[in-house]
Design a protein around this motif. Sequence first.
Motif, PDB file in Angstrom:
ATOM      1  N   VAL A 116       4.493 -16.814  11.427  1.00 52.19           N
ATOM      2  CA  VAL A 116       5.705 -15.976  10.915  1.00 52.19           C
ATOM      3  C   VAL A 116       5.836 -15.335   9.605  1.00 52.19           C
ATOM      4  O   VAL A 116       6.252 -14.182   9.405  1.00 52.19           O
ATOM      5  CB  VAL A 116       6.997 -16.893  11.001  1.00 52.19           C
ATOM      6  N   ILE A 117       5.326 -15.976   8.564  1.00 53.19           N
ATOM      7  CA  ILE A 117       5.241 -15.355   7.098  1.00 53.19           C
ATOM      8  C   ILE A 117       4.186 -14.333   6.970  1.00 53.19           C
ATOM      9  O   ILE A 117       4.488 -12.979   6.524  1.00 53.19           O
ATOM     10  CB  ILE A 117       4.776 -16.314   6.166  1.00 53.19           C
ATOM     11  N   VAL A 118       2.920 -14.327   7.758  1.00 50.94           N
ATOM     12  CA  VAL A 118       2.023 -13.106   7.860  1.00 50.94           C
ATOM     13  C   VAL A 118       2.568 -12.019   8.504  1.00 50.94           C
ATOM     14  O   VAL A 118       2.471 -10.764   8.080  1.00 50.94           O
ATOM     15  CB  VAL A 118       0.917 -13.763   8.412  1.00 50.94           C
ATOM     16  N   SER A 119       3.398 -12.371   9.731  1.00 55.14           N
ATOM     17  CA  SER A 119       3.945 -11.201  10.387  1.00 55.14           C
ATOM     18  C   SER A 119       4.757 -10.631   9.661  1.00 55.14           C
ATOM     19  O   SER A 119       4.838  -9.462   9.693  1.00 55.14           O
ATOM     20  CB  SER A 119       4.475 -11.909  11.741  1.00 55.14           C
ATOM     21  N   SER A 120       5.790 -11.052   8.851  1.00 52.42           N
ATOM     22  CA  SER A 120       6.685 -10.636   8.159  1.00 52.42           C
ATOM     23  C   SER A 120       6.140  -9.792   6.984  1.00 52.42           C
ATOM     24  O   SER A 120       6.844  -8.788   6.697  1.00 52.42           O
ATOM     25  CB  SER A 120       7.903 -11.899   7.582  1.00 52.42           C
ATOM     26  N   VAL A 121       5.056 -10.293   6.435  1.00 50.87           N
ATOM     27  CA  VAL A 121       4.690  -9.500   5.518  1.00 50.87           C
ATOM     28  C   VAL A 121       3.935  -8.250   6.133  1.00 50.87           C
ATOM     29  O   VAL A 121       4.131  -7.301   5.379  1.00 50.87           O
ATOM     30  CB  VAL A 121       3.497 -10.268   4.532  1.00 50.87           C
ATOM     31  N   ALA A 122       3.322  -8.423   6.840  1.00 54.91           N
ATOM     32  CA  ALA A 122       2.631  -7.134   7.546  1.00 54.91           C
ATOM     33  C   ALA A 122       3.713  -6.271   8.284  1.00 54.91           C
ATOM     34  O   ALA A 122       3.495  -4.917   8.007  1.00 54.91           O
ATOM     35  CB  ALA A 122       1.970  -7.769   8.793  1.00 54.91           C
ATOM     36  N   LEU A 123       4.910  -6.787   8.631  1.00 53.63           N
ATOM     37  CA  LEU A 123       5.981  -5.698   8.895  1.00 53.63           C
ATOM     38  C   LEU A 123       6.489  -5.058   7.925  1.00 53.63           C
ATOM     39  O   LEU A 123       6.941  -3.907   7.895  1.00 53.63           O
ATOM     40  CB  LEU A 123       7.156  -6.385   9.864  1.00 53.63           C
ATOM     41  N   ASN A 124       6.800  -5.667   6.779  1.00 52.61           N
ATOM     42  CA  ASN A 124       6.987  -5.018   5.325  1.00 52.61           C
ATOM     43  C   ASN A 124       6.344  -4.186   4.984  1.00 52.61           C
ATOM     44  O   ASN A 124       6.575  -3.100   4.472  1.00 52.61           O
ATOM     45  CB  ASN A 124       7.546  -6.320   4.645  1.00 52.61           C
ATOM     46  N   HIS A 125       4.873  -4.344   4.909  1.00 52.10           N
ATOM     47  CA  HIS A 125       3.830  -3.476   4.391  1.00 52.10           C
ATOM     48  C   HIS A 125       3.700  -2.289   5.214  1.00 52.10           C
ATOM     49  O   HIS A 125       3.386  -1.194   4.873  1.00 52.10           O
ATOM     50  CB  HIS A 125       2.617  -4.379   4.143  1.00 52.10           C
ATOM     51  N   GLY A 126       3.816  -2.422   6.506  1.00 51.98           N
ATOM     52  CA  GLY A 126       3.271  -1.373   7.656  1.00 51.98           C
ATOM     53  C   GLY A 126       1.780  -1.461   7.544  1.00 51.98           C
ATOM     54  O   GLY A 126       0.797  -2.008   6.903  1.00 51.98           O
ATOM     55  N   PRO A 127       1.122  -0.540   8.477  1.00 52.34           N
ATOM     56  CA  PRO A 127      -0.173  -0.490   8.738  1.00 52.34           C
ATOM     57  C   PRO A 127      -0.900   0.481   7.903  1.00 52.34           C
ATOM     58  O   PRO A 127      -0.351   1.424   7.359  1.00 52.34           O
ATOM     59  CB  PRO A 127      -0.335   0.228  10.218  1.00 52.34           C
ATOM     60  N   LYS A 128      -2.096   0.410   7.954  1.00 50.57           N
ATOM     61  CA  LYS A 128      -3.012   1.449   7.181  1.00 50.57           C
ATOM     62  C   LYS A 128      -3.460   2.587   8.569  1.00 50.57           C
ATOM     63  O   LYS A 128      -3.451   2.201   9.578  1.00 50.57           O
ATOM     64  CB  LYS A 128      -4.504   0.513   6.984  1.00 50.57           C
ATOM     65  N   CYS A 129      -3.323   3.556   7.966  1.00 54.89           N
ATOM     66  CA  CYS A 129      -3.691   4.682   8.850  1.00 54.89           C
ATOM     67  C   CYS A 129      -4.305   5.822   7.896  1.00 54.89           C
ATOM     68  O   CYS A 129      -4.387   5.795   6.819  1.00 54.89           O
ATOM     69  CB  CYS A 129      -2.382   5.124   9.542  1.00 54.89           C
ATOM     70  N   VAL A 130      -4.516   6.867   8.634  1.00 54.44           N
ATOM     71  CA  VAL A 130      -4.893   8.169   8.014  1.00 54.44           C
ATOM     72  C   VAL A 130      -3.544   8.914   7.610  1.00 54.44           C
ATOM     73  O   VAL A 130      -2.937   9.103   8.344  1.00 54.44           O
ATOM     74  CB  VAL A 130      -5.915   8.916   9.011  1.00 54.44           C
ATOM     75  N   PHE A 131      -3.592   9.323   6.150  1.00 53.15           N
ATOM     76  CA  PHE A 131      -2.198  10.034   5.827  1.00 53.15           C
ATOM     77  C   PHE A 131      -2.939  11.090   5.020  1.00 53.15           C
ATOM     78  O   PHE A 131      -3.867  10.883   4.293  1.00 53.15           O
ATOM     79  CB  PHE A 131      -1.319   9.117   5.327  1.00 53.15           C
ATOM     80  N   ASN A 132      -2.007  12.211   4.778  1.00 51.83           N
ATOM     81  CA  ASN A 132      -2.172  13.169   3.832  1.00 51.83           C
ATOM     82  C   ASN A 132      -2.070  12.562   2.236  1.00 51.83           C
ATOM     83  O   ASN A 132      -0.944  12.354   1.971  1.00 51.83           O
ATOM     84  CB  ASN A 132      -1.292  14.377   3.894  1.00 51.83           C
ATOM     85  N   ASP A 133      -3.115  12.527   1.669  1.00 55.50           N
ATOM     86  CA  ASP A 133      -2.954  12.430   0.260  1.00 55.50           C
ATOM     87  C   ASP A 133      -2.984  13.856  -0.499  1.00 55.50           C
ATOM     88  O   ASP A 133      -2.598  14.692   0.063  1.00 55.50           O
ATOM     89  CB  ASP A 133      -4.237  11.678  -0.057  1.00 55.50           C
ATOM     90  N   THR A 134      -2.942  13.526  -1.786  1.00 59.55           N
ATOM     91  CA  THR A 134      -2.524  14.911  -2.608  1.00 59.55           C
ATOM     92  C   THR A 134      -3.916  15.826  -2.527  1.00 59.55           C
ATOM     93  O   THR A 134      -3.714  16.749  -2.826  1.00 59.55           O
ATOM     94  CB  THR A 134      -2.550  14.536  -4.248  1.00 59.55           C
ATOM     95  N   VAL A 135      -4.921  15.369  -2.115  1.00 55.39           N
ATOM     96  CA  VAL A 135      -6.368  16.017  -2.207  1.00 55.39           C
ATOM     97  C   VAL A 135      -6.663  16.241  -0.636  1.00 55.39           C
ATOM     98  O   VAL A 135      -6.691  17.305  -0.100  1.00 55.39           O
ATOM     99  CB  VAL A 135      -7.536  15.286  -2.926  1.00 55.39           C
ATOM    100  N   MET A 136      -6.947  15.173   0.110  1.00 52.10           N
ATOM    101  CA  MET A 136      -7.207  15.351   1.494  1.00 52.10           C
ATOM    102  C   MET A 136      -6.735  14.005   2.267  1.00 52.10           C
ATOM    103  O   MET A 136      -6.575  13.121   1.796  1.00 52.10           O
ATOM    104  CB  MET A 136      -8.810  15.505   1.762  1.00 52.10           C
ATOM    105  N   PRO A 137      -6.716  14.166   3.571  1.00 54.74           N
ATOM    106  CA  PRO A 137      -6.121  12.939   4.586  1.00 54.74           C
ATOM    107  C   PRO A 137      -7.307  11.931   4.180  1.00 54.74           C
ATOM    108  O   PRO A 137      -8.576  12.090   4.063  1.00 54.74           O
ATOM    109  CB  PRO A 137      -6.466  13.551   5.883  1.00 54.74           C
ATOM    110  N   GLN A 138      -6.794  10.599   4.164  1.00 58.26           N
ATOM    111  CA  GLN A 138      -7.674   9.512   3.772  1.00 58.26           C
ATOM    112  C   GLN A 138      -7.003   8.325   4.256  1.00 58.26           C
ATOM    113  O   GLN A 138      -5.913   8.104   4.685  1.00 58.26           O
ATOM    114  CB  GLN A 138      -7.806   9.253   2.415  1.00 58.26           C
ATOM    115  N   TRP A 139      -7.630   7.086   4.588  1.00 60.57           N
ATOM    116  CA  TRP A 139      -7.304   5.928   5.144  1.00 60.57           C
ATOM    117  C   TRP A 139      -6.294   5.155   3.940  1.00 60.57           C
ATOM    118  O   TRP A 139      -7.011   5.468   2.819  1.00 60.57           O
ATOM    119  CB  TRP A 139      -8.381   4.936   5.464  1.00 60.57           C
ATOM    120  N   GLY A 140      -5.373   4.532   4.423  1.00 64.04           N
ATOM    121  CA  GLY A 140      -4.509   3.829   3.594  1.00 64.04           C
ATOM    122  C   GLY A 140      -3.244   3.412   3.719  1.00 64.04           C
ATOM    123  O   GLY A 140      -2.851   3.549   5.128  1.00 64.04           O
TER     124      GLY A 140
END
Length: 201
Positions: free
Chosen positions: A106-130
């Motif tokens: 439950v604790i791990v799941s709660s923390v994961a839901l709060n943090h959200g997943p890693k994914c490819v997103f637009n950074d200031t320079v170029m898309p990257q994982w984070g």
Amino acid sequence: MCSGSFAKCLGITLIPLAIVCVLCNILLFFPSGKSVEKENITDEVWYFGGILGSGVLMLFPALVFLGLKNNDCCGCCGNESCGRRFAMLSSLLFAAVGVLGAGYSVIVSSVALNHGPKCVFNDTVMPQWGNPFSNGDYLSDPDLWSLCLAPEGIVSWNLSLFSVLLVMGVIQAALCAVQVVNGLLGALCGDCCCGGSDGAV
């Protein structure tokens, strides 16, 4: 209902819940059903909340609860019910292990839901994982989900699976807590099946 029979019902219920949790944790290693580099998998997945906490650790109390109904150690110390009472008392230890395992998940799941997943997103320079999210802001604002460019549907994938783990963990913890009460009653009052003339439930 006898305390041993009730414990058996709890054990039967815990096993499929544990299997579901293990499967959910395994699916989380494949974001949106895709294989990615291990460093791109959400950190909380590696804590194995579903595999260890709600999975492996939950099998111990489940198997013990299943065996309480068929415990045949009546008659020890000249008292035909003391063996069954001791078995019910010892089940408290395994119930506590179950609560700890489910609580960890439950604790791990709660923390994961709060943090959200890693994914490819637009950074200031170029898309990257984070991780483009912080402090659970995406939970109240679905528009932020579009920040994740790939894998497609990764936010809903993680949100769904970690939510299932969270709910299953709460249910498992509740069932183990119920067995704590049931075990105490069985230890104090004896199992009604033990010492009966016909052994009927």
